[in-house]
Write a protein that holds these residues in place. Structure first.
Motif, short mmCIF file in Angstrom:
data_model
loop_
_atom_site.label_atom_id
_atom_site.label_comp_id
_atom_site.label_asym_id
_atom_site.label_seq_id
_atom_site.Cartn_x
_atom_site.Cartn_y
_atom_site.Cartn_z
N ALA A 45 0.82 -1.22 0.00
CA ALA A 45 0.00 0.00 0.00
C ALA A 45 0.85 1.26 0.00
O ALA A 45 0.51 2.26 -0.66
N ILE A 98 -7.19 6.72 -3.71
CA ILE A 98 -6.93 5.28 -3.77
C ILE A 98 -7.84 4.57 -2.77
O ILE A 98 -7.84 4.91 -1.59
N CYS A 99 -8.60 3.62 -3.26
CA CYS A 99 -9.53 2.88 -2.40
C CYS A 99 -9.34 1.39 -2.64
O CYS A 99 -9.45 0.92 -3.77
N GLU A 100 -9.04 0.66 -1.57
CA GLU A 100 -8.94 -0.79 -1.69
C GLU A 100 -10.36 -1.36 -1.72
O GLU A 100 -11.15 -1.15 -0.80
N HIS A 151 -4.64 -7.79 -4.09
CA HIS A 151 -5.43 -6.60 -3.75
C HIS A 151 -6.06 -6.02 -5.00
O HIS A 151 -5.45 -6.01 -6.07
N TRP A 160 -7.71 -2.47 -6.28
CA TRP A 160 -7.74 -1.05 -5.94
C TRP A 160 -8.54 -0.28 -6.98
O TRP A 160 -8.45 -0.56 -8.17
#
Length: 166
Positions: free
Chosen positions: A125, A138-140, A159, A161
């Motif tokens: 991250a 930025i959004c997971e 992940h 994103w």
């Protein structure tokens, strides 16, 4: 660095699409493949991304990066992330220095890089923030256990994103 030209073939075969091949008029090193899927035109470019310009590709509605960023060594990632932003920024909606940013769906892998020195490379991250936070929110969206075929014994987290306008 040599890049594979095979993924576009797999994509079109999986979607049961017979693409049309086009050669870029101004640059013979650039080809693109187009086909129709559910009434939408899908265009896949086969070119050195660093040689492409906004004028070459035109407007981009969204970016899906499944394996490009994680395939690049650390010294190329900042340049790559900046190039994708430049290619996909809609300068027609420019408002001062704040261009409309095309959303990106980005998949990364995170694992102990000491156990395997990529590719694919591990991206955490903090690194993602370094590459994208100046221009993107930025959004997971998700993460799940995963694996790397060449190193099945390593603990890996995949992940997903979403990179969008700030």
């Amino acid at each position: 660095m040599s890049w594979s030209k095979q993924p576009y073939k797999s994509f079109f075969a999986e979607q049961n699409i017979e693409p049309t091949v086009y050669q870029q008029a101004d640059n013979p090193a650039i080809r693109y493949y187009q086909g129709q899927l559910s009434g939408q035109t899908i265009t896949l470019w086969v070119a050195d991304i660093f040689a492409l310009t906004f004028e070459d590709v035109g407007s981009i509605d969204a970016v899906y990066d499944k394996a490009a960023l994680i395939a690049l060594p650390a010294d190329m990632r900042v340049r790559y992330s900046e190039q994708v932003r430049k290619l996909s920024s809609d300068t027609s909606k420019a408002d001062g220095a704040n261009n409309e940013i095309t959303p990106q769906l980005l998949l990364t892998l995170n694992y102990d890089q000491r156990k395997k020195n990529g590719p694919p490379f591990s991206i955490n991250a903090n690194q993602l923030e370094q590459y994208y936070s100046a221009h993107y929110q930025i959004c997971e969206l998700a993460n799940k256990p995963s694996s790397i075929g060449s190193a099945p014994d390593i603990t890996v987290t995949e992940h997903v994103w979403l990179l969008s306008n700030k």
